[in-house]
Design an enzyme around this catalytic site. Structure first.
Site, PDB file in Angstrom:
ATOM      1  N   GLU A 423       0.836  -1.193   0.000  1.00  0.00           N
ATOM      2  CA  GLU A 423       0.000   0.000   0.000  1.00  0.00           C
ATOM      3  C   GLU A 423       0.876   1.251   0.000  1.00  0.00           C
ATOM      4  O   GLU A 423       1.696   1.441   0.884  1.00  0.00           O
ATOM      5  CB  GLU A 423      -0.865  -0.039   1.267  1.00  0.00           C
ATOM      6  CG  GLU A 423      -1.638   1.197   1.532  1.00  0.00           C
ATOM      7  CD  GLU A 423      -2.275   1.160   2.936  1.00  0.00           C
ATOM      8  OE1 GLU A 423      -2.112   0.138   3.644  1.00  0.00           O
ATOM      9  OE2 GLU A 423      -2.914   2.151   3.290  1.00  0.00           O
ATOM     10  N   ASP A 496      -1.042  -1.389   5.785  1.00  0.00           N
ATOM     11  CA  ASP A 496      -0.970  -0.814   7.131  1.00  0.00           C
ATOM     12  C   ASP A 496      -2.065  -1.390   8.015  1.00  0.00           C
ATOM     13  O   ASP A 496      -3.114  -1.795   7.525  1.00  0.00           O
ATOM     14  CB  ASP A 496      -1.165   0.706   7.067  1.00  0.00           C
ATOM     15  CG  ASP A 496       0.067   1.405   6.513  1.00  0.00           C
ATOM     16  OD1 ASP A 496       1.146   0.780   6.503  1.00  0.00           O
ATOM     17  OD2 ASP A 496      -0.063   2.564   6.090  1.00  0.00           O
ATOM     18  N   ASP A 498      -4.259   0.044   9.676  1.00  0.00           N
ATOM     19  CA  ASP A 498      -5.239   1.088   9.987  1.00  0.00           C
ATOM     20  C   ASP A 498      -6.453   0.921   9.076  1.00  0.00           C
ATOM     21  O   ASP A 498      -6.564  -0.065   8.349  1.00  0.00           O
ATOM     22  CB  ASP A 498      -4.615   2.483   9.834  1.00  0.00           C
ATOM     23  CG  ASP A 498      -4.130   2.725   8.406  1.00  0.00           C
ATOM     24  OD1 ASP A 498      -4.404   1.886   7.525  1.00  0.00           O
ATOM     25  OD2 ASP A 498      -3.483   3.759   8.180  1.00  0.00           O
ATOM     26  N   ASP A 500      -7.478   2.548   6.370  1.00  0.00           N
ATOM     27  CA  ASP A 500      -7.195   2.512   4.930  1.00  0.00           C
ATOM     28  C   ASP A 500      -6.598   1.176   4.529  1.00  0.00           C
ATOM     29  O   ASP A 500      -6.935   0.613   3.495  1.00  0.00           O
ATOM     30  CB  ASP A 500      -6.222   3.630   4.553  1.00  0.00           C
ATOM     31  CG  ASP A 500      -6.950   4.964   4.420  1.00  0.00           C
ATOM     32  OD1 ASP A 500      -8.203   4.948   4.464  1.00  0.00           O
ATOM     33  OD2 ASP A 500      -6.272   5.994   4.295  1.00  0.00           O
TER      34      ASP A 500
END
Ligand code: 0RA
Length: 633
Positions: A423, A496, A498, A500
């Site tokens: 990403e 990640d 998180d 996103d």
């Protein structure tokens, strides 16, 4: 009901037990969380067999705070009379030796050959303790076992004014890697069983948090399909329901079309979810294509004789639940989740063809809606073919055709090669530095990837990110997928921790699930596990992948005092060497292999998050708000 002291049958019991405890994987597939729940399915399915026999209407499943789980039914009760061969109560024999298929196994559609139906004695052997209560003939009988061995004879413990069986067990933590039951997993399966067996009401209580649910769906498969299409627009209402029998095979199907472009087919054999499909699904697909072609031709929707609807056209927006009962099912594949019986293809095909044609005769509005949708899909398919040809030619002109963003590896041996999907450009850059360029390739993915839920194949191919991904992997997509052209045997998602990151992971898994499923079923898709913490004391450095691990590692380094701690918010915060050691290097990383179940779950999540309906999305986000905020810190 005295138990003879030490005789031939005791020896047989002990030998059987030690075989199961020595090689649990042979009986339940694995000893991880999947194997753990397998024990639950085995016990629940015993009660479901009573439902199939028309002898049971209620099942209560309870997760207890002592780590055990119980399943109580109001069936006839496991027989307790003396078993003619073993000279012991049949109950004790069922609990310790008996396999499916014997005299006391009353179910017609037995589940042999797969991991299901191995017998409750297997669960017993893998339990720290197991207690069974039978209400039958005015009495309540009881027996307890420890690691599969009866600790006392079957005895009467009271009166009973109803019949039924209660099975309660605590899995053996010295054999099972995990013994914590997952509420969501069990709830999902119980809900599924309640759709498949409309005659039963299943109560589910989790004493750990006091939550309680009841699953009862008198509408059966029709309600199942409505549930799958919840929140999306459908072409007709209610779903079509078909029932037929061919030879000894029972076939039940409910189907509906939505206005989307994807197919959702759930297929069950003797109540078992065949996630890898098989001959019954092949038969269903063939029948759908043949029925719609005949119908369209007969009514002049298809002009030229050579014009025809393909399987892909007919699958757009198709939502169906197929449930077949097969006398001697043969389950194939790694996870035994694919039906192999060749006769079933023809049985399902002929039944669905006949019944669906009949239905469409009587419901012309439904017929027209279906054909209009499939013809439209067929036109889009033609457009997609042209777009694809264009991309191919373009690729050739540009030379080689591999995407510019791809940092390829040197090796040309796919079995050794790995592709990291990373990403963001920044983490992509770090990964390029940290990789072993001999066999590790890196493809950075930027920004939002196209919403595949609403996109047709031709639109998808116009998206640059998707094209890079498809070209890099090499196998193509959809019906034309060719696994022999796979360029990397490991495709590793590195995102990640998180919101996103999980969003992109869901998107990628959905794309793989929908358009490149063989990559998943053949075990080529993985998720990299990046550390959450870096801990440091003096010259010693350690990484932790969860909060629990952080606490443990901090203690090992001599307690939180004097231990430096860094929390990684994303991959970008690691330098190349750290990323390599913790997440990429085969000797020190942890990869999770993605299963069809994982990806299917991502797919339904995706449908909720990306679908057009606002309400289910709002509900989902509200329910999961806590998890999401945790992810985002
Ligand atoms: C063998 C024969 C009969 C019932 C059962 C087994 C039985 C097994 C389980 C397992 C969980 N709940 C169960 N309930 C029943 C038929 C006995 C008869 O004909 O009365």
């Amino acid at each position: 009901m005295a138990t003879p002291a030490y005789d031939a049958s005791s020896i047989q019991i002990l030998e059987g037990l030690s075989a199961v405890r020595k090689r649990p994987g042979m009986y339940i597939g694995s000893t991880d969380v999947r194997g753990l729940h397998h024990l639950v399915w085995e016990v629940v399915e015993n009660s479901i067999d009573e439902v199939l026999a028309g002898a049971c209407t209620d099942i209560d499943v309870t997760i207890h705070t002592d780590g055990s789980i119980s399943v109580r039914d109001n069936g006839r009760g496991i027989p307790v009379e003396e078993h003619p061969k073993y000279h012991r109560p049949a109950l004790e024999i069922v609990m310790t030796v008996l396999h499916a298929g014997s005299k006391f196994d009353k179910s017609t559609y037995k589940v042999s050959g797969g991991l299901h139906g191995v017998g409750v004695h297997v669960v017993n052997a893998l339990s720290e303790w197991f207690e069974v209560r039978v209400r039958r003939g005015g009495h309540e009988y009881f027996q307890r076992y420890e690691r599969g061995v009866p600790i006392a004879p079957v005895r009467v413990v009271g009166d009973a004014d109803s019949t039924g069986t209660t099975q309660r067990f605590k899995p053996d933590g010295s054999i099972m890697e995990t013994v914590v039951f997952d509420k969501e997993t069990i709830g999902r399966r119980l809900k599924e069983l309640s759709f498949l067996n409309p005659g039963v009401a299943i109560q589910f209580l989790d004493e750990r948090d006091g939550s309680r649910e009841t699953f009862h769906h008198a509408g059966g498969l029709v309600e199942f399909v409505e549930d799958l299409n919840q929140g999306v627009s459908v072409l007709f209402q209610p779903p079509v329901a078909l029932h037929a029998r061919r030879d000894t095979t029972e076939i039940d199907l409910a189907l509906q079309y939505n206005d989307g472009y994807n197919e959702t087919v759930l297929a069950f054999v003797n109540n078992i979810n065949t996630i890898d499909g098989g001959t019954h699904v092949v038969g269903l697909r063939a029948a759908m294509t043949r029925t719609l072609n005949d119908y369209a031709r007969g009514r002049g929707f298809l002009k030229a004789e050579k014009e025809g609807l393909t399987g892909e056209d007919v699958r757009e927006g198709f939502t169906a639940v197929l449930s077949v009962k097969v006398l001697e099912p043969q389950f194939e594949g790694q996870t035994k989740a694919k039906l192999g019986n060749s006769e079933v293809k023809g049985q399902v095909e002929s039944a669905v063809y006949e019944k669906l044609a009949e239905y469409l005769e009587e419901h012309p509005a439904v017929g027209q809606a279906l054909v209009a949708k499939a013809v439209q899909a067929s036109q889009a398919r033609e457009a997609a073919r042209k777009a694809r040809e264009l991309t191919r030619r373009k690729g050739l002109l540009e030379g080689g055709g591999l995407p510019g963003k791809l940092a390829d590896c040197h090796s040309r041996d796919p079995a050794r090669s790995e592709l990291f999907l990373v990403e963001g450009d920044s983490a992509g850059g770090t990964a390029k530095q940290g990789r072993d360029r001999e066999f590790q390739a890196v493809l950075p993915l930027r920004g939002k990837i196209l919403n595949v839920e609403k996109a047709r194949l031709d639109q998808m191919l116009q998206n640059e990110q998707i094209r890079s991904l498809i070209t890099a992997i090499g196998v193509g997509i959809g019906d034309e997928l060719d696994l022999s052209r796979l360029r990397y045997h490991k495709i590793i998602l590195m995102t990640d921790a998180d919101v996103d990151g999980s969003h992109i992971r869901t998107l990628l898994l959905t794309l793989f699930y929908r358009k490149m499923q063989p990559l998943i079923t053949e075990g080529h898709v993985f998720i990299a596990q990046a550390p959450l913490y870096r801990l440091e004391k003096g010259s010693r450095v350690a990484y932790a992948y969860s909060d629990q691990e952080r606490d443990r590692v901090a203690a090992e380094l001599g307690g939180p005092k004097g231990v430096g701690q860094q929390r990684y918010k994303g991959l970008g915060e690691m330098n190349a060497e750290q990323l390599a050691v913790t997440t990429m290097h085969p000797g020190s990383r942890t990869l999770l292999r993605v299963t069809v179940e994982d990806a299917g779950y991502a797919n339904s999540l995706f449908q909720i998050l990306m679908g057009e309906e606002v309400e289910p999305r709002r509900q989902y986000i509200q329910q999961h708000a806590v998890e999401v905020t945790n992810l985002d810190i």
